[in-house]
Design a protein around this motif. Structure first.
Motif, mmCIF file in Angstrom:
data_model
loop_
_atom_site.group_PDB
_atom_site.id
_atom_site.type_symbol
_atom_site.label_atom_id
_atom_site.label_comp_id
_atom_site.label_asym_id
_atom_site.label_seq_id
_atom_site.Cartn_x
_atom_site.Cartn_y
_atom_site.Cartn_z
ATOM 1 N N PRO A 42 0.780 -1.379 0.137
ATOM 2 C CA PRO A 42 0.045 0.036 -0.054
ATOM 3 C C PRO A 42 0.796 1.217 0.065
ATOM 4 O O PRO A 42 1.765 1.308 0.790
ATOM 5 N N LEU A 43 0.578 2.224 -0.797
ATOM 6 C CA LEU A 43 1.128 3.515 -0.892
ATOM 7 C C LEU A 43 0.782 4.571 0.156
ATOM 8 O O LEU A 43 -0.346 4.710 0.433
ATOM 9 N N SER A 44 1.479 5.138 1.000
ATOM 10 C CA SER A 44 1.276 6.033 1.893
ATOM 11 C C SER A 44 1.954 7.409 1.821
ATOM 12 O O SER A 44 3.046 7.464 1.133
ATOM 13 N N THR A 45 1.488 8.321 2.421
ATOM 14 C CA THR A 45 2.192 9.619 2.374
ATOM 15 C C THR A 45 3.776 9.748 2.835
ATOM 16 O O THR A 45 4.607 10.142 2.335
ATOM 17 N N ARG A 66 6.083 10.134 -15.977
ATOM 18 C CA ARG A 66 4.622 10.104 -16.421
ATOM 19 C C ARG A 66 4.061 8.947 -15.873
ATOM 20 O O ARG A 66 2.538 8.990 -16.011
ATOM 21 N N GLY A 67 4.588 7.972 -15.013
ATOM 22 C CA GLY A 67 3.852 6.751 -14.584
ATOM 23 C C GLY A 67 3.129 7.163 -13.014
ATOM 24 O O GLY A 67 3.271 8.128 -12.622
ATOM 25 N N GLU A 68 2.314 5.907 -12.737
ATOM 26 C CA GLU A 68 1.871 6.263 -11.253
ATOM 27 C C GLU A 68 3.007 6.110 -10.209
ATOM 28 O O GLU A 68 2.579 6.640 -9.094
ATOM 29 N N GLN A 69 4.171 5.998 -10.304
ATOM 30 C CA GLN A 69 5.242 5.987 -9.364
ATOM 31 C C GLN A 69 6.192 7.411 -9.483
ATOM 32 O O GLN A 69 7.344 7.261 -8.938
ATOM 33 N N ALA A 70 5.516 8.252 -10.175
ATOM 34 C CA ALA A 70 6.385 9.512 -10.434
ATOM 35 C C ALA A 70 6.963 10.271 -9.154
ATOM 36 O O ALA A 70 8.232 10.786 -9.277
ATOM 37 N N SER A 71 6.428 10.178 -8.079
ATOM 38 C CA SER A 71 6.763 10.522 -6.805
ATOM 39 C C SER A 71 8.167 10.037 -6.186
ATOM 40 O O SER A 71 9.074 10.944 -5.657
ATOM 41 N N ARG A 72 8.467 8.993 -6.711
ATOM 42 C CA ARG A 72 9.513 8.244 -6.238
ATOM 43 C C ARG A 72 10.861 8.630 -6.886
ATOM 44 O O ARG A 72 11.978 8.335 -6.438
ATOM 45 N N VAL A 73 10.664 9.245 -8.208
ATOM 46 C CA VAL A 73 11.735 9.687 -8.829
ATOM 47 C C VAL A 73 11.685 11.176 -9.248
ATOM 48 O O VAL A 73 12.179 11.508 -10.379
ATOM 49 N N MET A 74 11.176 11.952 -8.355
ATOM 50 C CA MET A 74 11.275 13.390 -8.669
ATOM 51 C C MET A 74 12.496 13.979 -8.794
ATOM 52 O O MET A 74 13.581 13.487 -8.169
ATOM 53 N N MET A 75 12.533 14.967 -9.458
ATOM 54 C CA MET A 75 13.936 15.721 -9.775
ATOM 55 C C MET A 75 14.340 16.353 -8.590
ATOM 56 O O MET A 75 13.652 16.970 -7.677
ATOM 57 N N GLY A 76 15.716 16.195 -8.551
ATOM 58 C CA GLY A 76 16.367 16.765 -7.241
ATOM 59 C C GLY A 76 16.207 16.068 -5.752
ATOM 60 O O GLY A 76 17.062 16.271 -5.030
ATOM 61 N N ARG A 77 15.845 14.693 -6.052
ATOM 62 C CA ARG A 77 15.772 13.739 -4.915
ATOM 63 C C ARG A 77 16.743 12.908 -5.174
ATOM 64 O O ARG A 77 17.303 12.799 -6.004
ATOM 65 N N ALA A 78 16.995 11.860 -4.151
ATOM 66 C CA ALA A 78 18.132 10.977 -3.954
ATOM 67 C C ALA A 78 18.147 10.229 -5.349
ATOM 68 O O ALA A 78 19.302 9.990 -5.789
ATOM 69 N N VAL A 79 17.199 9.451 -5.528
ATOM 70 C CA VAL A 79 17.174 8.405 -6.720
ATOM 71 C C VAL A 79 17.604 9.266 -7.899
ATOM 72 O O VAL A 79 18.483 8.666 -8.737
#
Length: 456
Positions: free
Chosen positions: A249-252, A402-415
């Motif tokens: 499950p995805l959470s904030t 552009r996919g459902e998991q976009a928040s995990r690879v946002m620009m400027g973050r660790a990944v």
């Protein structure tokens, strides 16, 4: 004996093949013709100890079992076949203790030979002479079929200078769980014999260097009688692990972390980039890096150690005549090929599609991106040709966002910070693996100090 018949020495008589009675009219001329042939040198005689048995009947295998190591079924949309898996649905349950460190090679001493010596025309793969019993088929591909096997316990006991693997109870003695579980990679046809043997030679060369078992699935040798590669059985792939994690499950609290978790992903990134640096340092181009070709070994701490497998598309870079010695890529998995290789594979170009250090870096970058989002960055493609077009653009981050998991690879973050140098489209601007290793270390250090949950 007939008159004027030359005497035959005792040593030669032992090697005369007798298919008819010794004094028959058919056998006599044959004996006379073969009498002058020299005895085979010791190093060319067949291995007498390597007696293996194939199962009379291969049991049915559950569709949810993975391949160890993976094999790729041929795809109609691909022009080239792969011997590694393109999809693995679940982990195989193997009743075997996993130790903290990979098992040591039996009787194999490191040989610090040069690249030319290691893979020269006279080079032979490390022989495997232990006895084992084949069990169920784990999977098959264009070039190979992989079986689960169990090494013969009595053979292990005969090596008095080696401890049992895994350790057995001093009170109960050897049990079924004490048997070493192996993965046996067999060629699926006579045409594949050369491919499997070349892979065994490559693994023999890699394992002539210290610390190889830190980065690769442990290699035990080549069974000459069955033309098979013998490896440790490792039950889980990075592909299966990430696909299972995406179903959580995805959470904030976790929406900005990789699907496998920030700390675990960081460990995978450091381990795999370090492993690729090791391979490139000894001159090895893997050629087919993808999540299905990365297996995860559990440690006693509960952590998972990533290990490279499937070197059927690999080659050792030579200082001379590199272009003539290296074959074009034989494995095509669209999502993980670099844009320059995809361009070279196009029928409209005369460029040779040869895997390089730079294409390895790009492929590992996409594999780690997969581990972060739990799916291909081109998962939004509806048909194979659309996926190919997206991959040719060389912009996996843009499509992942552009996919459902976009928040995990946002620009400027660790990944994104950790992978952007590797996923650069232009080869000349793409980071080298030695520099990438340092960049990953700094990103992970900052990520950890700032708190994993905040994503760096």
């Amino acid at each position: 004996m007939l008159e004027n018949t030359p005497p035959v020495s005792a040593s030669k008589q032992r090697w005369l093949p007798l298919t008819s009675p010794p004094n028959s009219p058919v056998a006599l001329p044959m004996r006379l013709a073969l009498a002058e042939l020299p005895a085979l040198p010791l190093n060319q005689r067949p291995q007498l100890a390597a007696s293996k048995t194939l199962p009379a009947k291969v049991p049915d295998v559950d569709v949810n079992q993975p391949l160890t190591p993976p094999s790729t079924p041929p795809k109609p949309e691909n022009r080239r076949a792969s011997a590694s898996a393109d999809r693995i649905e679940a982990m195989l349950s193997i009743d075997v203790s996993m130790t903290e460190k990979p098992s040591e090679l039996l009787g194999f001493k490191a040989n610090q030979a040069s690249k030319q010596q290691a893979l020269g025309p006279d080079m032979v793969p490390k022989p495997y002479t232990m006895k084992y019993q084949l069990h169920e088929e784990l999977g098959r591909g264009a070039w190979s079929t992989v079986y689960r096997a169990v090494e013969n316990v009595e053979s292990l006991k005969s090596l008095t200078n080696l401890p049992p693997t895994p350790p057995t109870s001093p009170t109960t003695g050897a049990t079924a769980s004490s048997k070493k579980v192996l993965a046996v990679k067999k060629p699926s046809s006579r045409q594949a014999h050369k491919i499997i043997e070349e892979e065994a030679k490559t693994l023999t060369y890699i394992y002539s260097h210290a610390n190889a078992a830190t980065h690769l699935v442990p290699f035990h040798g080549f069974d000459l009688a069955q033309h098979s590669i013998i490896l440790d059985a490792v039950p889980l792939s990075l592909e299966a692990h990430a696909k299972a994690a995406i179903r959580r499950p995805l959470s904030t609290k976790t929406m900005f972390d990789p699907v496998v978790g920030a700390e675990e992903w960081a460990g995978f990134a450091e381990g795999l980039v370090g492993g690729l640096a090791f391979l490139h340092n000894i001159g090895c181009v893997h050629g087919d890096i993808k999540p299905g070709n990365i297996l995860l070994r559990p440690r006693s701490s509960g952590e998972l150690t990533p290990l490279y497998c499937d070197f059927s598309s690999s080659h050792i870079v030579s200082s001379t005549d590199e272009e003539k010695e290296v074959e074009e890529v034989s494995a095509v998995t669209t999502e993980y090929l670099s844009p320059e290789l995809l361009k070279a594979l196009s029928p409209r170009t005369s460029d040779r599609a040869v895997a390089t250090y730079a294409s390895d870096v790009f492929a590992l970058g996409v594999a780690l991106l997969f581990a972060a989002i739990g799916e291909s960055p081109y998962a939004g493609a509806r048909i194979a040709s659309q996926k190919l077009g997206m991959a040719k653009e060389g912009l996996p981050f843009e499509f992942a966002r552009r996919g459902e998991q976009a928040s995990r690879v946002m620009m400027g973050r660790a990944v994104e910070k950790a992978l952007k140098g590797a996923l650069t489209k232009e080869v000349g601007k793409r980071v080298a693996v030695s520099e990438w290793r340092d960049e990953i270390h700094e990103v992970v250090k900052s990520w950890k100090e700032g708190g994993w949950a905040r994503g760096g």
